[in-house]
Design a protein around this motif. Sequence first.
Motif, mmCIF file in Angstrom:
data_model
loop_
_atom_site.group_PDB
_atom_site.id
_atom_site.type_symbol
_atom_site.label_atom_id
_atom_site.label_comp_id
_atom_site.label_asym_id
_atom_site.label_seq_id
_atom_site.Cartn_x
_atom_site.Cartn_y
_atom_site.Cartn_z
ATOM 1 N N UNK A 1 -10.264 5.539 -0.468
ATOM 2 C CA UNK A 1 -9.944 7.349 -0.001
ATOM 3 C C UNK A 1 -9.257 7.026 1.391
ATOM 4 N N UNK A 2 -8.823 5.966 1.651
ATOM 5 C CA UNK A 2 -7.980 5.832 2.733
ATOM 6 C C UNK A 2 -6.310 5.727 2.103
ATOM 7 N N UNK A 3 -5.889 5.255 1.393
ATOM 8 C CA UNK A 3 -5.124 4.859 0.910
ATOM 9 C C UNK A 3 -4.485 5.955 0.160
ATOM 10 N N UNK A 4 -5.250 7.165 -0.118
ATOM 11 C CA UNK A 4 -4.740 7.807 -0.723
ATOM 12 C C UNK A 4 -4.114 9.076 0.353
ATOM 13 N N UNK A 5 -5.373 8.715 1.621
ATOM 14 C CA UNK A 5 -5.052 9.970 2.921
ATOM 15 C C UNK A 5 -3.462 9.496 3.234
ATOM 16 N N UNK A 6 -2.692 8.456 3.856
ATOM 17 C CA UNK A 6 -1.795 7.067 4.649
ATOM 18 C C UNK A 6 -0.959 7.758 3.577
ATOM 19 N N UNK A 7 -1.199 7.432 1.865
ATOM 20 C CA UNK A 7 0.705 8.115 0.816
ATOM 21 C C UNK A 7 0.383 9.744 0.710
ATOM 22 N N UNK A 8 -0.916 10.207 1.498
ATOM 23 C CA UNK A 8 -0.462 11.989 1.367
ATOM 24 C C UNK A 8 -0.332 12.795 2.746
ATOM 25 N N UNK A 9 -0.486 11.611 3.594
ATOM 26 C CA UNK A 9 0.076 11.951 5.095
ATOM 27 C C UNK A 9 1.690 11.224 4.959
ATOM 28 N N UNK A 10 2.230 10.456 4.948
ATOM 29 C CA UNK A 10 3.499 9.491 3.861
ATOM 30 C C UNK A 10 4.246 10.940 3.612
ATOM 31 N N UNK A 11 3.719 11.446 2.734
ATOM 32 C CA UNK A 11 4.327 12.120 2.000
ATOM 33 C C UNK A 11 4.758 13.986 2.654
ATOM 34 N N UNK A 12 3.789 13.650 3.199
ATOM 35 C CA UNK A 12 4.482 15.171 4.370
ATOM 36 C C UNK A 12 5.737 14.377 5.523
ATOM 37 N N UNK A 13 4.971 13.824 5.805
ATOM 38 C CA UNK A 13 5.824 13.280 7.299
ATOM 39 C C UNK A 13 7.132 12.496 6.159
ATOM 40 N N UNK A 14 7.291 12.508 5.257
ATOM 41 C CA UNK A 14 8.700 12.191 4.601
ATOM 42 C C UNK A 14 9.601 13.625 4.621
ATOM 43 N N UNK B 1 12.716 6.026 4.852
ATOM 44 C CA UNK B 1 12.632 5.186 4.039
ATOM 45 C C UNK B 1 11.416 4.179 4.211
ATOM 46 N N UNK B 2 11.150 3.668 5.578
ATOM 47 C CA UNK B 2 10.195 3.027 6.505
ATOM 48 C C UNK B 2 9.142 3.954 5.590
ATOM 49 N N UNK B 3 9.057 5.087 5.473
ATOM 50 C CA UNK B 3 7.290 5.667 5.240
ATOM 51 C C UNK B 3 7.283 5.616 3.816
ATOM 52 N N UNK B 4 8.261 5.588 2.934
ATOM 53 C CA UNK B 4 8.202 5.847 1.158
ATOM 54 C C UNK B 4 7.759 4.526 1.431
ATOM 55 N N UNK B 5 7.805 3.121 1.660
ATOM 56 C CA UNK B 5 7.386 2.068 1.536
ATOM 57 C C UNK B 5 6.388 1.518 1.566
ATOM 58 N N UNK B 6 5.891 2.207 2.399
ATOM 59 C CA UNK B 6 4.178 3.216 2.805
ATOM 60 C C UNK B 6 3.414 3.328 2.232
ATOM 61 N N UNK B 7 4.058 4.400 1.394
ATOM 62 C CA UNK B 7 4.088 5.780 1.213
ATOM 63 C C UNK B 7 2.844 5.458 -0.141
ATOM 64 N N UNK B 8 4.364 4.456 -0.833
ATOM 65 C CA UNK B 8 4.016 4.015 -3.029
ATOM 66 C C UNK B 8 3.658 3.133 -2.676
ATOM 67 N N UNK B 9 3.094 2.199 -1.748
ATOM 68 C CA UNK B 9 3.090 0.906 -2.214
ATOM 69 C C UNK B 9 0.518 1.560 -1.702
ATOM 70 N N UNK B 10 0.941 1.794 -0.793
ATOM 71 C CA UNK B 10 -0.512 2.243 -0.566
ATOM 72 C C UNK B 10 -1.101 3.191 -1.377
ATOM 73 N N UNK B 11 -0.062 4.484 -2.114
ATOM 74 C CA UNK B 11 -0.666 4.581 -3.495
ATOM 75 C C UNK B 11 -0.696 4.055 -5.078
ATOM 76 N N UNK B 12 0.189 2.839 -4.944
ATOM 77 C CA UNK B 12 -0.136 2.101 -6.031
ATOM 78 C C UNK B 12 -1.404 1.356 -5.817
ATOM 79 N N UNK B 13 -1.941 1.287 -4.861
ATOM 80 C CA UNK B 13 -3.280 0.532 -4.919
ATOM 81 C C UNK B 13 -3.976 1.128 -5.406
#
Length: 168
Positions: free
Chosen positions: A18-31, A57-69
């Motif tokens: 759930x945390x990974x999904x939230x980080x990824x969701x917030x990352x997409x909105x922020x990007x 780009x910084x947020x993209x790395x965080x977003x993609x990797x936590x979404x992958x997890x």
Amino acid sequence: MFESIAETISKLSFLLSRLCLWISSIGIVAITAIIFWQVIARYIFNASPSWSEQLALYLLVWTVLFAAAAGVREQFHIHITVFQNGLNKTRLPTIIFTHLVTASAGLTLAIYGTKLVSRLWQYPIPSLGLPRGSAFLPLPLAGALICFFAIEHIIANSRNEKVIPAWR
């Protein structure tokens, strides 16, 4: 005792996913907001911010990797099940083997990602003022999560159970 350990792993895994999904969701909105601001600033105010592309780009790395997890745990990543579904007696060992391969990939990301982060931490990202290693910090974190989520699947499959998705 094994029952309580399996339940604890399942509950912790659920929360981490759930945390990974939230980080990824917030990352997409922020990007999206950052790129939107960059377009507005460039074409309306004729002054493109120097930090916007690097931060996106910084947020993209965080977003993609936590979404992958999360994708490993939730199994919304791309995988081919035709081969597994065609097996009868060897199906469980094949599924466990695929999760072991995934866990190995996650462990590799965690180990070598830690080395990369530690080697790059001292160098700054000029436009952001952040350590360069912080941009790659999701590599070891997501790698460890990928390994953990794959182990949860191994435990669940060996007990003939399913992992309950956190995103539904």
